[in-house]
Design a protein around this motif. Structure first.
Motif, PDB file in Angstrom:
ATOM      1  N   CYS A   1       0.851  -1.185   0.000  1.00 38.46           N
ATOM      2  CA  CYS A   1       0.000   0.000   0.000  1.00 38.46           C
ATOM      3  C   CYS A   1       0.888   1.237   0.000  1.00 38.46           C
ATOM      4  O   CYS A   1       2.108   1.156   0.169  1.00 38.46           O
ATOM      5  CB  CYS A   1      -0.925   0.023   1.224  1.00 38.46           C
ATOM      6  SG  CYS A   1      -0.042   0.159   2.798  1.00 38.46           S
TER       7      CYS A   1
ATOM      8  N   TYR B   1       0.559   5.633   1.219  1.00 44.25           N
ATOM      9  CA  TYR B   1      -0.233   6.724   1.780  1.00 44.25           C
ATOM     10  C   TYR B   1       0.473   8.041   1.498  1.00 44.25           C
ATOM     11  O   TYR B   1       1.709   8.118   1.555  1.00 44.25           O
ATOM     12  CB  TYR B   1      -0.388   6.559   3.296  1.00 44.25           C
ATOM     13  CG  TYR B   1      -1.463   5.590   3.725  1.00 44.25           C
ATOM     14  CD1 TYR B   1      -2.766   6.024   3.950  1.00 44.25           C
ATOM     15  CD2 TYR B   1      -1.170   4.248   3.904  1.00 44.25           C
ATOM     16  CE1 TYR B   1      -3.757   5.130   4.347  1.00 44.25           C
ATOM     17  CE2 TYR B   1      -2.140   3.343   4.307  1.00 44.25           C
ATOM     18  CZ  TYR B   1      -3.437   3.795   4.529  1.00 44.25           C
ATOM     19  OH  TYR B   1      -4.408   2.909   4.909  1.00 44.25           O
TER      20      TYR B   1
ATOM     21  N   HIS C   1      -1.046   3.743  12.499  1.00 48.48           N
ATOM     22  CA  HIS C   1      -1.675   2.760  11.613  1.00 48.48           C
ATOM     23  C   HIS C   1      -1.730   1.395  12.285  1.00 48.48           C
ATOM     24  O   HIS C   1      -0.841   1.040  13.082  1.00 48.48           O
ATOM     25  CB  HIS C   1      -0.864   2.598  10.321  1.00 48.48           C
ATOM     26  CG  HIS C   1      -0.838   3.811   9.448  1.00 48.48           C
ATOM     27  ND1 HIS C   1      -1.557   3.908   8.277  1.00 48.48           N
ATOM     28  CD2 HIS C   1      -0.150   4.987   9.570  1.00 48.48           C
ATOM     29  CE1 HIS C   1      -1.309   5.081   7.699  1.00 48.48           C
ATOM     30  NE2 HIS C   1      -0.463   5.757   8.464  1.00 48.48           N
ATOM     31  N   ASN C   2      -2.725   0.615  11.933  1.00 50.56           N
ATOM     32  CA  ASN C   2      -2.778  -0.796  12.310  1.00 50.56           C
ATOM     33  C   ASN C   2      -1.849  -1.557  11.364  1.00 50.56           C
ATOM     34  O   ASN C   2      -2.038  -1.526  10.142  1.00 50.56           O
ATOM     35  CB  ASN C   2      -4.213  -1.308  12.178  1.00 50.56           C
ATOM     36  CG  ASN C   2      -4.365  -2.743  12.641  1.00 50.56           C
ATOM     37  OD1 ASN C   2      -3.390  -3.416  12.971  1.00 50.56           O
ATOM     38  ND2 ASN C   2      -5.602  -3.223  12.659  1.00 50.56           N
TER      39      ASN C   2
ATOM     40  N   ASP D   1      -3.517  -4.159   8.584  1.00 49.24           N
ATOM     41  CA  ASP D   1      -4.189  -3.741   7.346  1.00 49.24           C
ATOM     42  C   ASP D   1      -3.798  -2.331   6.910  1.00 49.24           C
ATOM     43  O   ASP D   1      -4.283  -1.842   5.894  1.00 49.24           O
ATOM     44  CB  ASP D   1      -5.707  -3.844   7.495  1.00 49.24           C
ATOM     45  CG  ASP D   1      -6.251  -3.017   8.656  1.00 49.24           C
ATOM     46  OD1 ASP D   1      -5.532  -2.130   9.153  1.00 49.24           O
ATOM     47  OD2 ASP D   1      -7.407  -3.252   9.060  1.00 49.24           O
TER      48      ASP D   1
ATOM     49  N   LYS E   1      -4.571   0.498   8.001  1.00 50.84           N
ATOM     50  CA  LYS E   1      -5.552   1.564   8.153  1.00 50.84           C
ATOM     51  C   LYS E   1      -5.141   2.516   9.277  1.00 50.84           C
ATOM     52  O   LYS E   1      -4.538   2.102  10.263  1.00 50.84           O
ATOM     53  CB  LYS E   1      -6.931   0.975   8.447  1.00 50.84           C
ATOM     54  CG  LYS E   1      -7.564   0.269   7.264  1.00 50.84           C
ATOM     55  CD  LYS E   1      -8.964  -0.220   7.601  1.00 50.84           C
ATOM     56  CE  LYS E   1      -9.612  -0.877   6.383  1.00 50.84           C
ATOM     57  NZ  LYS E   1     -10.972  -1.391   6.685  1.00 50.84           N
ATOM     58  N   ILE E   2      -5.477   3.797   9.112  1.00 50.55           N
ATOM     59  CA  ILE E   2      -5.185   4.783  10.140  1.00 50.55           C
ATOM     60  C   ILE E   2      -6.168   4.612  11.291  1.00 50.55           C
ATOM     61  O   ILE E   2      -7.382   4.695  11.107  1.00 50.55           O
ATOM     62  CB  ILE E   2      -5.261   6.217   9.580  1.00 50.55           C
ATOM     63  CG1 ILE E   2      -4.186   6.417   8.498  1.00 50.55           C
ATOM     64  CG2 ILE E   2      -5.079   7.238  10.702  1.00 50.55           C
ATOM     65  CD1 ILE E   2      -4.260   7.766   7.801  1.00 50.55           C
ATOM     66  N   LEU E   3      -5.630   4.370  12.492  1.00 48.90           N
ATOM     67  CA  LEU E   3      -6.463   4.178  13.672  1.00 48.90           C
ATOM     68  C   LEU E   3      -6.647   5.460  14.464  1.00 48.90           C
ATOM     69  O   LEU E   3      -7.685   5.672  15.095  1.00 48.90           O
ATOM     70  CB  LEU E   3      -5.845   3.118  14.595  1.00 48.90           C
ATOM     71  CG  LEU E   3      -5.683   1.714  14.028  1.00 48.90           C
ATOM     72  CD1 LEU E   3      -4.938   0.846  15.035  1.00 48.90           C
ATOM     73  CD2 LEU E   3      -7.032   1.109  13.694  1.00 48.90           C
TER      74      LEU E   3
ATOM     75  N   LEU F   1      -7.280  -3.443   2.216  1.00 47.93           N
ATOM     76  CA  LEU F   1      -6.965  -2.032   2.058  1.00 47.93           C
ATOM     77  C   LEU F   1      -8.100  -1.305   1.371  1.00 47.93           C
ATOM     78  O   LEU F   1      -8.729  -1.819   0.459  1.00 47.93           O
ATOM     79  CB  LEU F   1      -5.690  -1.876   1.239  1.00 47.93           C
ATOM     80  CG  LEU F   1      -4.446  -2.542   1.823  1.00 47.93           C
ATOM     81  CD1 LEU F   1      -3.306  -2.421   0.850  1.00 47.93           C
ATOM     82  CD2 LEU F   1      -4.101  -1.942   3.152  1.00 47.93           C
ATOM     83  N   SER F   2      -8.309  -0.096   1.798  1.00 47.37           N
ATOM     84  CA  SER F   2      -9.349   0.711   1.187  1.00 47.37           C
ATOM     85  C   SER F   2      -8.835   1.415  -0.058  1.00 47.37           C
ATOM     86  O   SER F   2      -7.646   1.511  -0.248  1.00 47.37           O
ATOM     87  CB  SER F   2      -9.863   1.745   2.185  1.00 47.37           C
ATOM     88  OG  SER F   2      -8.797   2.540   2.641  1.00 47.37           O
TER      89      SER F   2
END
Length: 384
Positions: free
Chosen positions: A83, A85, A112-113, A116, A118-120, A383-384
């Protein structure tokens, strides 16, 4: 672009080094004193200014020189990008453990986690942190994050990045911070200020000061790196001077208040200036290294490493002059540490380039914390 080294950092257990240069990045293994084995090397025409590896896995986080706002997370064995960002401002620091990946901007932190990406959580409006100073505990059960809490003093904010809540505030120094480091368990935090004369060690449970060491008598020094040994017995510190200091935590005098008001020491504390009595009560270095360079950035590690004389505690100094220096450490007597070996880190190194061995940990295995030999496969990340 040139072969100039832009970034050097040990991974979480000091088993490998990530090196970023003007032409790409590489990973080298600290498998022993005699050999510096190249695990992976990749070209990048735009240069690489941050390379962070997750333990011995194939997961790396990369920030290029020409795209400083973009973070790329890659699987180097498979040669693919997991990924990426993009952030509002330049990325100044990245840290990882088995649970979290933290990205540091000058006035913001993103958590981030690691599973995956993702921003937590986002910590906004932090005090200006132009050097990207931060530390993340290796222990995923703690996942403590430390960063400057003030731009004018040495206040440290400790944040629980796993439970996403503030943990504690430590008033470490009167001057702004220069270096931070957790021990492996996340129970201790070592700090240094921009003055660089005193190194302090605090408990992360109650912010109490446990140890205090004087690096030297020179008025000021720029501290580059602090590192605990895996067993918490030693603490190494490098700076812009020619000396690397190694302090011994085990059996070192703890910082305590005098309980007997009429003691000789209490009388002396009252009779002499505070600065003088403070110097008396600070611990001195147990061992030291006189390097061949000065005013050159470096990162340090104290870790067991195998050699012709067996596996012993060594001091590793990775310098931006392009070399990894390995020193012996007499764990009983201390003193001057002898140089055992030096290895060149740049692209023209004569070290043997190896493919990752069969036991190299995968990303999936490392985030689950399983043993190296049981790790296999890479998860499909949602992932989004």
């Amino acid at each position: 672009m040139s072969d100039e080294i832009l970034y050097i950092q040990f991974n979480q257990d000091y088993s490998s080094l990530g090196v970023g240069t003007g032409h790409g990045w590489s990973l080298v293994s600290n498998s022993g004193v005699e050999a510096l084995e190249k695990i992976h090397e990749a070209a990048a025409a735009d240069g690489v200014q941050i390379v962070e590896r997750l333990f011995s896995s194939s997961l790396v986080a990369i920030v290029s020189l020409q795209s400083p706002r973009k973070l790329r997370v890659c699987h180097f064995k498979k040669g693919n990008e997991i990924c990426n960002y993009s952030y509002a401002n330049s990325i100044l620091g990245v840290r990882l453990n088995r649970a979290r990946l933290v990205v540091c901007l000058e006035e913001m932190l993103y958590i981030h986690n690691i599973r995956d990406m993702k921003i937590l959580h986002t910590i906004r409006d932090t005090p200006p942190n132009p050097k990207g100073l931060l530390a993340l505990s290796v222990n995923a059960d703690n996942s403590y994050l430390a960063y400057p809490g003030s731009g004018s003093t040495g206040q440290v904010q400790v944040f629980d990045a796993f439970n996403l809540q503030a943990k504690i505030v430590i008033h470490a120094h009167a001057s702004p911070l220069a270096a931070l480091a957790f021990n492996a368990a996340g129970t201790l935090l070592a700090t240094a200020s921009e003055k660089g004369t005193v190194i302090r060690v605090f408990s992360t449970s109650d912010a109490s000061r446990i140890f205090e060491f004087r690096r030297g008598m020179k008025r000021y020094a720029s501290i580059y790196s602090i590192a605990f040994s895996p067993d918490d017995v030693f603490l190494a510190v490098s700076s812009n001077t020619v000396t690397v200091h190694v302090f011994r935590l085990q059996n070192a005098p703890e910082v305590k208040e005098e309980t007997t008001s009429n003691s000789w020491m209490e009388w002396m504390k009252g009779a002499l200036p505070a600065q003088v009595t403070e110097v008396w009560t600070q611990g001195r270095s147990f061992a030291s290294i006189t390097t061949a360079f000065q005013e050159t950035r470096s990162v340090v590690a104290v870790t067991p490493l195998g050699g012709a004389d067996g596996t012993k505690m060594r001091v590793l100094v990775a310098s931006y002059d392009g070399y990894l220096y390995i020193y012996g450490l007499n764990t009983t007597e201390g003193g001057e540490c002898p140089l055992i070996k030096q290895h060149r880190l740049s692209a023209d190194s004569s070290s043997k380039k190896l493919s990752p061995p069969p036991g190299t940990a995968s990303y999936a295995g490392v985030v689950k914390g399983r043993s190296r030999n049981s790790m296999s496969g890479v998860p499909r990340l949602p992932l989004s």
